[in-house]
Scaffold this active site. Structure first.
Site, PDB file in Angstrom:
ATOM      1  N   HIS A   1       0.508  -0.919  -0.495  1.00  0.00           N
ATOM      2  CA  HIS A   1       0.237  -0.024  -0.023  1.00  0.00           C
ATOM      3  C   HIS A   1       0.490   1.165   0.172  1.00  0.00           C
ATOM      4  CE1 HIS A   1       0.793  -1.298   4.501  1.00  0.00           C
ATOM      5  NE2 HIS A   1       1.092   0.190   4.380  1.00  0.00           N
TER       6      HIS A   1
ATOM      7  N   HIS B   1       0.895   5.162   1.285  1.00  0.00           N
ATOM      8  CA  HIS B   1       0.416   6.157   2.138  1.00  0.00           C
ATOM      9  C   HIS B   1       0.179   7.605   1.025  1.00  0.00           C
ATOM     10  CE1 HIS B   1       0.385   4.024   5.886  1.00  0.00           C
ATOM     11  NE2 HIS B   1       1.078   3.842   4.901  1.00  0.00           N
TER      12      HIS B   1
END
Ligand code: AMP
Ligand code: ZN
Length: 140
Positions: A103, A105
């Site tokens: 992921h 950010h």
């Protein structure tokens, strides 16, 4: 299926099995608000397919994720009126990775929001710096 995929919270979010504040979705990627944001608009961009982190993600998938990171960045700044934007990927526990599904950010930053940047050091000897640079170059 590997255990981490069946149990993975971000796989479940990508499939809609766990609710999220969705920002964007296409065939390969999914973006949603971080449940514990550093600031309003803190967004996570993930590949729909499970990869533990950047290191085991195929380049063609990673580049699709990063294109979406760039595409979302200006809208996020516009909506949040952020003064700046931090982009971060934690790879591995030692780097602060908690959810083992790649992921990215996207973190809106504001002047005086109180967050610090990384601690820096100037204590690595110059010859060690040169040796590290050369060793990395040779691995490519
Ligand atoms: P990292 O430390 O890079 O692994 O970051 C994981 C991030 O995922 C944290 O910022 C969490 O707040 C966020 N997170 C964990 N579970 C959820 C969830 N169900 N929905 C949205 N964000 C989540
Ligand atoms: Zn996953």
């Amino acid at each position: 299926m590997a255990k981490e995929e069946t149990d993975c919270v971000f796989c479940k979010i990508a499939k809609g099995e766990i609710p999220s504040d969705k920002v964007y979705e296409d065939n390969d990627t999914f973006a949603f608000l971080d449940i514990n944001p550093i600031n309003p608009g803190h967004t996570l961009v993930i590949p729909k397919k499970h990869f533990n982190n950047m290191l085991d993600t195929p380049p063609e998938i990673f580049s699709k994720v990063m294109l979406i990171v760039q595409r979302l960045s200006k809208p996020i700044i516009k909506v949040t009126k952020a003064d700046g934007l931090g982009i971060g990927i934690n790879n591995g526990e030692a780097a602060g990775q908690v959810v083992n599904h790649l992921h990215v950010h996207i973190m809106p930053r504001f002047k005086d929001d109180g967050y610090k940047s990384w601690e820096r050091t100037d204590s690595i000897p110059k010859q060690d710096m040169k040796a590290i640079a050369e060793k990395i170059s040779k691995e490519l």
